[in-house]
Write a protein that holds these residues in place. Sequence first.
Motif, mmCIF file in Angstrom:
data_model
loop_
_atom_site.group_PDB
_atom_site.id
_atom_site.type_symbol
_atom_site.label_atom_id
_atom_site.label_comp_id
_atom_site.label_asym_id
_atom_site.label_seq_id
_atom_site.Cartn_x
_atom_site.Cartn_y
_atom_site.Cartn_z
ATOM 1 N N VAL A 374 0.846 -1.203 0.000
ATOM 2 C CA VAL A 374 0.000 0.000 0.000
ATOM 3 C C VAL A 374 0.881 1.252 0.000
ATOM 4 C CG1 VAL A 374 -1.770 1.281 1.232
ATOM 5 C CG2 VAL A 374 -1.861 -1.222 1.172
ATOM 6 N N ARG A 375 1.974 1.194 0.759
ATOM 7 C CA ARG A 375 2.863 2.361 0.851
ATOM 8 C C ARG A 375 3.498 2.690 -0.493
ATOM 9 N NH1 ARG A 375 5.291 6.035 0.284
ATOM 10 N NH2 ARG A 375 6.760 7.178 1.609
ATOM 11 N N THR A 376 3.794 1.691 -1.312
ATOM 12 C CA THR A 376 4.386 1.983 -2.617
ATOM 13 C C THR A 376 3.447 2.843 -3.471
ATOM 14 O OG1 THR A 376 3.508 -0.040 -3.650
ATOM 15 C CG2 THR A 376 5.694 -0.174 -2.628
ATOM 16 N N TYR A 377 2.163 2.620 -3.310
ATOM 17 C CA TYR A 377 1.176 3.383 -4.097
ATOM 18 C C TYR A 377 1.290 4.870 -3.829
ATOM 19 C CZ TYR A 377 -3.517 4.822 -5.735
ATOM 20 O OH TYR A 377 -4.575 5.445 -6.363
ATOM 21 N N ARG A 473 -0.738 18.476 -1.178
ATOM 22 C CA ARG A 473 0.399 18.165 -2.039
ATOM 23 C C ARG A 473 1.727 18.325 -1.306
ATOM 24 N NH1 ARG A 473 1.404 18.203 -7.656
ATOM 25 N NH2 ARG A 473 -0.856 18.291 -7.927
ATOM 26 N N SER A 474 1.809 19.288 -0.417
ATOM 27 C CA SER A 474 3.077 19.562 0.276
ATOM 28 C C SER A 474 3.594 18.354 1.034
ATOM 29 C CB SER A 474 2.899 20.744 1.233
ATOM 30 O OG SER A 474 1.868 20.479 2.176
ATOM 31 N N ALA A 475 2.698 17.505 1.522
ATOM 32 C CA ALA A 475 3.141 16.308 2.244
ATOM 33 C C ALA A 475 3.880 15.349 1.318
ATOM 34 C CB ALA A 475 1.949 15.618 2.883
ATOM 35 N N TRP A 476 3.516 15.314 0.050
ATOM 36 C CA TRP A 476 4.150 14.415 -0.911
ATOM 37 C C TRP A 476 5.470 14.993 -1.425
ATOM 38 C CZ3 TRP A 476 -0.563 13.451 0.631
ATOM 39 C CH2 TRP A 476 -1.061 12.145 0.560
ATOM 40 N N GLU A 477 5.695 16.254 -1.144
ATOM 41 C CA GLU A 477 6.930 16.887 -1.596
ATOM 42 C C GLU A 477 8.022 16.851 -0.543
ATOM 43 O OE1 GLU A 477 4.715 20.079 -4.604
ATOM 44 O OE2 GLU A 477 5.229 20.672 -2.543
ATOM 45 N N ASP A 478 7.723 16.266 0.621
ATOM 46 C CA ASP A 478 8.679 16.136 1.721
ATOM 47 C C ASP A 478 8.651 14.688 2.200
ATOM 48 O OD1 ASP A 478 9.590 15.938 4.483
ATOM 49 O OD2 ASP A 478 9.630 18.130 4.516
ATOM 50 N N PRO A 479 9.729 13.915 1.993
ATOM 51 C CA PRO A 479 9.712 12.485 2.340
ATOM 52 C C PRO A 479 9.323 12.204 3.787
ATOM 53 C CG PRO A 479 11.628 12.999 0.991
ATOM 54 C CD PRO A 479 10.983 14.308 1.331
ATOM 55 N N ALA A 480 9.829 12.992 4.710
ATOM 56 C CA ALA A 480 9.513 12.759 6.121
ATOM 57 C C ALA A 480 8.036 13.026 6.392
ATOM 58 C CB ALA A 480 10.388 13.639 7.015
ATOM 59 N N LEU A 482 5.637 12.824 4.193
ATOM 60 C CA LEU A 482 4.850 11.784 3.537
ATOM 61 C C LEU A 482 4.799 10.530 4.393
ATOM 62 C CD1 LEU A 482 3.245 10.640 1.222
ATOM 63 C CD2 LEU A 482 5.399 10.122 0.039
ATOM 64 N N ASN A 483 5.920 10.161 4.996
ATOM 65 C CA ASN A 483 5.924 8.983 5.869
ATOM 66 C C ASN A 483 5.012 9.185 7.072
ATOM 67 O OD1 ASN A 483 7.699 7.444 4.333
ATOM 68 N ND2 ASN A 483 9.524 8.298 5.342
ATOM 69 N N ALA A 488 -0.136 7.972 9.861
ATOM 70 C CA ALA A 488 -1.385 8.405 10.505
ATOM 71 C C ALA A 488 -2.593 7.836 9.777
ATOM 72 C CB ALA A 488 -1.446 9.929 10.539
ATOM 73 N N TRP A 489 -2.544 7.855 8.454
ATOM 74 C CA TRP A 489 -3.652 7.325 7.645
ATOM 75 C C TRP A 489 -3.794 5.817 7.838
ATOM 76 C CZ3 TRP A 489 -3.173 3.863 3.493
ATOM 77 C CH2 TRP A 489 -4.341 3.661 2.724
ATOM 78 N N ALA A 490 -2.703 5.078 7.690
ATOM 79 C CA ALA A 490 -2.754 3.612 7.759
ATOM 80 C C ALA A 490 -3.114 3.111 9.151
ATOM 81 C CB ALA A 490 -1.414 3.020 7.332
ATOM 82 N N SER A 491 -2.678 3.819 10.178
ATOM 83 C CA SER A 491 -2.922 3.351 11.547
ATOM 84 C C SER A 491 -4.409 3.299 11.880
ATOM 85 C CB SER A 491 -2.183 4.222 12.555
ATOM 86 O OG SER A 491 -2.720 5.533 12.578
ATOM 87 N N SER A 492 -5.223 4.126 11.206
ATOM 88 C CA SER A 492 -6.662 4.095 11.471
ATOM 89 C C SER A 492 -7.231 2.716 11.179
ATOM 90 C CB SER A 492 -7.378 5.158 10.617
ATOM 91 O OG SER A 492 -7.108 6.454 11.088
ATOM 92 N N ALA A 493 -6.798 2.099 10.087
ATOM 93 C CA ALA A 493 -7.277 0.759 9.735
ATOM 94 C C ALA A 493 -6.465 -0.313 10.446
ATOM 95 C CB ALA A 493 -7.205 0.555 8.229
#
Length: 632
Positions: A374-377, A473-480, A482-483, A488-493
């Motif tokens: 999922v993270r690769t996506y 978009r800014s989150a995808w422009e900074d590797p840290a 984005l991680n 935070a997103w994945a932990s919900s599930a």
Amino acid sequence: MKTTALVFVLVALRQTEAAATITAAAASTVTPKTGQDLFPYETVQLTESNLNPLNASLISLFGFDDVAGANITARNQPKCKTFPGDPLWPQEWVWSIFNVLLGGSLLKTVPIAAPCYSGPHYDLDRCTIVVNNWTDSALHELDPTSIMFPLYQGNTCPPTLTPTSECTLGGYPSYAVKATNTAQIQLAVNFARSTNIRLVVKNTGHDFSGKSGGAGALSVWTHNLKDIKYIPKYTDKASGWSGPAFKAGSGVIAKDIYAAANERGLTVIGGEGQTVGVMGGYIQGGGHSPLSSIYGIAADHVLAMEVVTADGRYVTASSSSNSDLFWALRGGGGATFGVVTSITIRAYPKISATVVSFSFISATMSTDTFWAGVRTYFDYFLDFADKGTYSYFFIYPFGIMQFIMQPFFAPNMNIAETQALLKPWFDRLAALGINISPVYSTHDNFYDAWIAGFPLETVGRNGQITGSRLFQRSAWEDPAQLNATFEAWASSARDSGALLINFNMAPKNFVGADNAVNPAWRNAVMHAIQGSNVNTSGTADEAKAVRSLVTDLQTKWIAVSPGAGAYLGESDPEEVNFQQSFWGSNYARLSEIKAAVDPKNVFWVRTGVKSEIMKVDSSDAIQDENGPLCYV
């Protein structure tokens, strides 16, 4: 009924029968300021002359209001909206007069599942249909008062073949007006305002927060306003548009307007759900679309609206007429500034598209491998969206983890081009040992691609609490960053068992529209929804625990997306700081326009503009529409 009251009502009925006839006879075709003819149902309008045959008492109930110069505040309004059982609640003969004026279109609410319960509406065959189709959006769409998220109605009349309780109205409105012309809507607005009864508007009932419900309310049901007119050339100097357009009634749903455009070899911008009322609350709340990465938000493409305002007047809202109202109606939220009867939107050339669906599950791999896949996506979100695509994907955390892409939607691409775009991601999945079997189909028009790609939405989940977030978009422009966002997103599930419903897109303001759409949309690359289920048979404490969980999960999402926002139509009804989340810097202007066009708060919806001044007094464990509406 007392003799004097009986004499009054008989006289009043004769007067209202005459007035109803006058209303229809006096109607004439009017050309609004948009330069386009009104629909036939829009020419039936309430006017001052229609009211002249009524006596002063009836005019006070059904006449227009003078908003200009009004100075109304919560302090000089009654503490609460008039509620059934209150001394000022209209008596039955008043409702009868109202119904005569409406031409018989007043409906006393019968809950959609009432046939399952003993009493005058019991019908086993009908109950069986309701039970078997409860999650089908079309069932609720065609009912005058049902909403698709019954948790916020109060679940007071759930469908069941083995009832153990009584069926009550709960958060359903007391009455609904089946609107088939503008005059009926005007009468409903005037009556609700003069009697201080809560007014709600229902088109299809799709809103996640149950905004089309309200205990003790009068509802305006706009679903039958379904006319569609093709305009070969529409010129709007303010926006610079000169081209094809469609004028559509506010009851028109997505599949109908898409089909009408397709028949003309054209494309219009609307939602992904087949039964969503795209010309109603959807477009007034902004509206994201499978074409958002090419054309932006649906509200950006509105050219004009016809609307009944809180004073009962019927006006055109466009760039040249009632321009502040026009600005607010495009993104400021439905049932907040008036009742829209039709919308004129731009149309674009026919567009081809390829759709792709596939899935993978954790049962065939380790949990770590599943989440790595999922993270690769996420590494491809910017590239995919900037190439015009839109994806609709899910994480199901029930038992085993499932990733479901349904679909990846690629406008202006054939199968080979779509395969080439997806290949780098699919190669990385294969390197992790994740095997997928993507199914491709390509279509020469948007309508066929949309029908093939998007499933009919499942609704009616009795206990689902949802929240949403627009990730920037800014989150995808900074590797840290984005991680941190992914975690935070994945932990919900992964950690809390929340269902995740997600969209990758880039809905920039491609046409330069000036409207109330949340500015956070313009820099978003993911709109994500999370949901957890309440056991409606459980205890109040259990329900409150789920409510608290969703708030906590939303807090984590907000922490990694500071200053961003959320989508009004698919949101948490208890969104913290909703004013900023749903409208950002637009809220101050929206609040001023709301105060100007609706100083008596005729229109109120939960988390709507200026809704903070009122609250539903509900004793249920989850805050819902089951109670009187009162000033805070």
